[in-house]
Write an enzyme that holds these catalytic residues in place. Structure first.
Site: not given
Ligand code: CP3
Length: 357
Positions: A34, A38, A47, A83, A160
């Site tokens: 990640r 943010r 964003r 994602d 999910y």
């Molecule tokens: O920089 C990176 O790692 C690449 C981008 C990336 C995202 N999601 C973008 C994202 C990656 C590799 C993921 C993987 C992901 N998504 C996982 C596996 C990794 C882990 O953390 O276990 C999971 C479980 C998800 C599902 C997911 N997507 C969740 C649970 C959330 C919300 C959590 C939060 O922090 O709000 C997301 C949203 C998300 N995907 C964000 C990002 C940068 C944050 C929200 C945003 O910018 O609005």
């Protein structure tokens, strides 16, 4: 792209890929799960104008966001901005990223009928935007910085789909798994097919390594993992391994599953912070590389405490080829960018070998 080629930050060729293959490196490679997110002002600026799904669907934006942490932190690898839930959309899942809530699935999958209705995916068409982002990023990254593609593992994605979002105890997922075994296997079979095609397509588009995120698999007992999840991870990992690039197999809460995850496949096994790196690596055997395992919350600690924790992990890795420094899970939104940069500098400060051509 500005700033990508600053000589002092450009690592020598292929440090990340060499470590995946357990070849000697001059410095331990480091990146953060990640790492685009943010906590970075550049990401927040994008964003403000675009939703998460918009960024994922516009290859130019996805590529730009992927490159942000490479410029800001000097990491050895970029992870494609996407994602894990994206491949569910062409399967017919209606999902949304609700602000402050995380993903919400409006059409959860709870019955054999729901599973029956899931659509097959033509990755090259249905997820063309992701593959185009891979090509764009690879074209812009400096050669020594590797591009990592990724997918969620079948179990984590199924959770999910069934729960409808995040879950603490995965009770609905397990209820389906224990109640309607054939339906569970049908769901996992469909997911494994889509995910294998998806990862293979990413590698063919230019991803030099891929990571399989089984983020929530630690919710399963070893027996349940073997019966209900492992065979499908095996299928995905085998398919992408045939393409040649190294594969990272990641999960959290997996201290009781590490050997089974290794047996499922992957050149590199991800390790969270709940188990010391040296103990985990000993259990896995040194025939596999490891990635980890700093607690993401350590980046919120005062600098000397953070640095002590970084050094301890490097000590535990002991300079053995095949360690990729990373967090045990994703970077927290509260993380100061300076702390992330300090970790990269600290990891790179430790010389592993006399530098050779
Ligand atoms: O920089 C990176 O790692 C690449 C981008 C990336 C995202 N999601 C973008 C994202 C990656 C590799 C993921 C993987 C992901 N998504 C996982 C596996 C990794 C882990 O953390 O276990 C999971 C479980 C998800 C599902 C997911 N997507 C969740 C649970 C959330 C919300 C959590 C939060 O922090 O709000 C997301 C949203 C998300 N995907 C964000 C990002 C940068 C944050 C929200 C945003 O910018 O609005």
């Amino acid at each position: 792209m500005d700033g990508l080629s600053r000589a002092d930050e450009t690592p020598p060729a292929g440090r990340f890929l060499r470590a995946c293959r357990r070849q000697p490196v001059d410095r331990t490679p480091v990146w953060f799960m990640r790492q685009a997110g943010r906590y970075m002002p550049e990401y927040r600026a994008v964003r403000e104008k675009h939703s998460l799904l918009e960024i994922c669907r516009q290859p130019e934006l996805a590529a730009e966001v992927t490159l942000q942490p490479v410029r800001a932190l000097g990491v050895d690898a970029a992870i494609l901005f996407a994602d894990i839930l994206l491949p569910l959309i062409p399967m017919g899942i209606d999902l949304e990223f609700a602000p402050g809530e995380g993903p919400v699935i409006h059409s959860p999958v709870r019955s054999a009928n729901d599973i029956e209705r899931l659509r097959p995916v033509q990755v090259e068409q249905d997820l063309a935007h992701v593959l185009r982002a891979v090509r764009l990023v690879r074209g812009e990254l400096p050669a020594p910085v590797a591009l990592i593609g990724f997918a969620g593992a079948p179990f984590t994605l199924a959770s999910y789909m069934v729960e409808g979002g995040a879950s603490r105890d995965f009770r609905r997922t397990k209820q389906l798994m224990y109640t309607d075994v054939p339906a569970w296997h049908a769901l996992m079979d469909k997911l494994a097919t889509v995910l294998a095609d998806y990862l293979v397509a990413q590698v063919r588009a230019g991803a030099q390594a891929v990571q399989l995120f089984d983020s929530w698999v630690g919710a399963l007992s070893p027996d349940d993992y073997q019966a209900y999840a492992q065979p499908y991870s095996v299928r995905v990992l085998e398919a992408v391994s045939r393409e040649g690039g190294p594969v990272i197999h990641f999960g959290t809460g997996t201290a009781t599953l590490l050997e089974l995850m290794r047996d499922a496949g992957g050149d590199v096994i991800g390790i969270d912070w709940r188990i010391p790196l040296d103990r985990a690596w000993e259990r896995l055997g040194h025939g596999v590389a490891v990635q980890g395992n700093l607690d993401p919350a350590a980046l919120l600690a005062p600098r000397p405490e953070l640095e002590r924790r970084v050094e301890r992990i490097l000590d535990q890795a002991g300079g053995r080829p095949g360690h990729i420094f990373n967090l045990g899970h994703g970077i927290l939104p509260e993380t100061p960018v300076e702390a992330a940069r300090a970790v990269v500098e600290r990891v790179h400060a430790r010389q592993l070998q006399a530098e050779k051509a």
